[in-house]
Design an enzyme around this catalytic site. Structure first.
Site, PDB file in Angstrom:
ATOM      1  N   LYS A 200      49.057  65.801  25.256  1.00  0.00           N
ATOM      2  CA  LYS A 200      48.781  65.597  26.678  1.00  0.00           C
ATOM      3  C   LYS A 200      49.647  64.453  27.216  1.00  0.00           C
ATOM      4  O   LYS A 200      49.748  63.395  26.597  1.00  0.00           O
ATOM      5  CB  LYS A 200      47.309  65.261  26.887  1.00  0.00           C
ATOM      6  CG  LYS A 200      46.861  65.283  28.344  1.00  0.00           C
ATOM      7  CD  LYS A 200      45.338  65.184  28.429  1.00  0.00           C
ATOM      8  CE  LYS A 200      44.837  65.395  29.845  1.00  0.00           C
ATOM      9  NZ  LYS A 200      45.227  64.300  30.725  1.00  0.00           N
TER      10      LYS A 200
ATOM     11  N   HIS B   4      45.747  72.414  53.969  1.00  0.00           N
ATOM     12  CA  HIS B   4      44.346  72.504  53.551  1.00  0.00           C
ATOM     13  C   HIS B   4      44.228  72.801  52.046  1.00  0.00           C
ATOM     14  O   HIS B   4      43.233  73.376  51.595  1.00  0.00           O
ATOM     15  CB  HIS B   4      43.588  73.581  54.339  1.00  0.00           C
ATOM     16  CG  HIS B   4      43.645  73.398  55.814  1.00  0.00           C
ATOM     17  ND1 HIS B   4      42.686  72.703  56.520  1.00  0.00           N
ATOM     18  CD2 HIS B   4      44.558  73.810  56.729  1.00  0.00           C
ATOM     19  CE1 HIS B   4      43.005  72.712  57.810  1.00  0.00           C
ATOM     20  NE2 HIS B   4      44.139  73.373  57.956  1.00  0.00           N
TER      21      HIS B   4
ATOM     22  N   GLU C 291      50.141  57.430  39.260  1.00  0.00           N
ATOM     23  CA  GLU C 291      48.814  56.811  39.193  1.00  0.00           C
ATOM     24  C   GLU C 291      48.868  55.313  39.444  1.00  0.00           C
ATOM     25  O   GLU C 291      48.008  54.755  40.147  1.00  0.00           O
ATOM     26  CB  GLU C 291      48.177  57.095  37.827  1.00  0.00           C
ATOM     27  CG  GLU C 291      47.720  58.530  37.667  1.00  0.00           C
ATOM     28  CD  GLU C 291      47.256  58.853  36.264  1.00  0.00           C
ATOM     29  OE1 GLU C 291      46.722  59.957  36.064  1.00  0.00           O
ATOM     30  OE2 GLU C 291      47.434  58.008  35.355  1.00  0.00           O
TER      31      GLU C 291
ATOM     32  N   SER D 122      46.803  60.747  25.983  1.00  0.00           N
ATOM     33  CA  SER D 122      45.418  60.782  25.548  1.00  0.00           C
ATOM     34  C   SER D 122      45.290  60.273  24.126  1.00  0.00           C
ATOM     35  O   SER D 122      46.182  60.477  23.293  1.00  0.00           O
ATOM     36  CB  SER D 122      44.878  62.209  25.636  1.00  0.00           C
ATOM     37  OG  SER D 122      43.568  62.284  25.098  1.00  0.00           O
TER      38      SER D 122
END
Length: 470
Positions: free
Chosen positions: A326, A190, A333, A320
């Site tokens: 970053k 969960h 992905e 980025s």
């Protein structure tokens, strides 16, 4: 500069075809009619080679049953061998999206083979009185048996390609499970803290997922060994000579090393696309599994300081255009995006299969395009996932250990020893005070330190064992 042409004719009239083209008038018309996807048959060399193999088998079978002479047979076989070897693939110019149940693709294949056979025999392209695309290359066939048979041969090859890449990913997960076998981390349910496990166990579970999907995909391959060659237009066998069906199946088996056989009911087989739906469903399941794994790794590598930060994924590229330093999880992905696409493909295939009316499914081209595309994409992304992500994953060991031993979920491992009520009390107090489960148990004199340390040994927490008596 004027391009040289030759004139060809069909039932609709005459057209000029580029003189050096191996395709002919019917391919030319279809290339003008179907400018839909921009994805040409030439993009699918596995399918082209499969089609050429089917045409080669048909020519040999026709010769053996006495309806095609040795000279034309040899020329057709020679042309097919050239195509199987990778030649002339640029001549397959048909858009994969097409009306006509694949007739345009079949004629593109027939015309290229016929014109190459003419060259072999010393004739000019388009001199079809010697080798004709319909009369000789398509002899004893229809698009409605040649096209699905070529699909079957190609799909078996695509299964091989996909399974080979899945094996690479499976082995990558196995290797990582061994590498991280003794590294503790928190398991979660969960999205909440659950109980400790090892990173090795997690990656072994990923490997098991891939192994199960390999078994499922392998299980579909025998479905593609049933073919309907000799069924011709609707499965009645019109214009196919006696003995041709069995002979072409035998020859195709010899050429490929696979056990092809003629369907018991050719009328049913000519309209049936259930094997494609079956394979697509298993490919969809693989996509679902891969996407779940990619999601997990994106979550578990989130951060690097404000997320779960259990794993460090390989840094593949700056993440980025505005945030210096970053780095994004680009490989998981792209795995997710590929899987989303493949799961959508499955829905298209189901619709196309369900809408095949009466004695033929005219939507086999969109089924072929989507299966070939989806399987190739998944194969490629399996290898990328393995080599550009999984192989290079590192663990934030100290951080994961601190999460485990300072986590309230640790009390679950003590539940068989303390009892549910006492364990719940410890968990609640730890949550309210911010104290550790370990310290509270000792403070409350619920267990001596030696016993507590023994229970909380990594090996005792993460592997199943007999429940002690309370």
């Amino acid at each position: 500069m004027t391009t040289a042409t030759r004139q060809e004719h069909d039932l609709l009239g005459y057209r000029d075809v580029p003189a050096d083209a191996y395709y002919g008038i019917q391919t030319l018309r279809a290339s003008e009619n179907f400018t839909v996807s921009g994805v040409r048959l030439s993009r699918f060399p596995i399918f082209i080679r499969a089609f050429a193999t089917v045409k080669k088998a048909a020519a040999i079978a026709n010769n053996q049953v006495g309806v095609l002479n040795d000279t034309i047979k040899d020329a057709i076989v020679g042309a097919c061998d050239d195509i199987i070897a990778g030649k002339y693939h640029d001549q397959f110019i048909i858009d994969m999206f097409q009306g006509g149940a694949g007739t345009s693709t079949n004629m593109n294949v027939n015309e290229v083979i016929a014109n190459r056979a003419l060259e072999i025999l010393g004739y000019e392209k388009g001199d079809y009185q010697h080798v004709h695309p319909n009369n000789h290359v398509n002899l004893s066939q229809s698009t409605n048996d040649a096209y699905p048979t070529a699909m079957n041969v190609a799909l078996d090859d695509y299964c091989t390609y996909l399974l080979d890449k899945m094996k690479v990913l499976y082995q990558s997960f196995i290797n990582k499970s061994h590498e991280l076998a003794d590294y503790l981390k928190m398991g979660r349910t969960h999205l909440q803290d659950a109980v400790p496990m090892t990173a090795g166990q997690e990656f072994n579970a990923f490997a098991t997922m891939i192994k199960k999907e390999m078994v499922r995909i392998e299980s579909t391959r025998p479905l593609f060994h049933e073919i309907n060659m000799g069924g011709t237009a609707i499965g009645t066998g019109l214009n196919a000579p006696a003995g041709y069906s069995e002979t072409v199946a035998e020859v195709l088996s010899e050429l490929t090393g696979r056990p092809y056989y003629i369907a018991e009911d050719l009328i049913e087989a000519t309209q049936d696309t259930s094997s494609y739906v079956d394979l697509s469903g298993n490919v969809r399941l693989l996509a679902a599994r891969l996407s779940k794994i990619a999601h997990d790794l994106r979550l578990e590598s989130s951060g690097p300081r404000a997320g779960l930060a259990q794993y460090r994924l390989p840094e593949m590229q700056p993440g980025s255009s505005i945030m210096p330093g970053k780095v994004n999880p680009v490989i998981p992905e792209v795995v997710n995006q590929t899987c989303f696409h493949v799961m959508g493909i499955d829905h298209t295939i189901i619709i196309a299969s369900e809408n095949g009316q009466l004695q033929l499914n005219v939507f086999e081209p969109v089924i072929a395009f989507n299966l070939f595309t989806g399987m190739r994409m998944l194969a490629n992304v399996c290898e990328i996932f393995a080599t550009r992500c999984i192989d290079g994953i590192k663990m934030n060991d100290d951080y994961c250990n601190s999460q485990v031993f300072n986590n309230i979920g640790l009390v679950t491992a003590l539940n068989p020893h303390l009892g549910y009520e006492s364990a719940s009390y410890v968990a609640r107090k730890a949550q309210e005070t911010g104290g550790s489960v370990y310290d509270i148990i000792l403070e409350e004199n619920l267990m001596d330190k030696a016993k507590l340390d023994e229970i909380l040994l990594p090996a005792n927490m993460v592997y199943p064992k007999v429940r002690p008596a309370l």
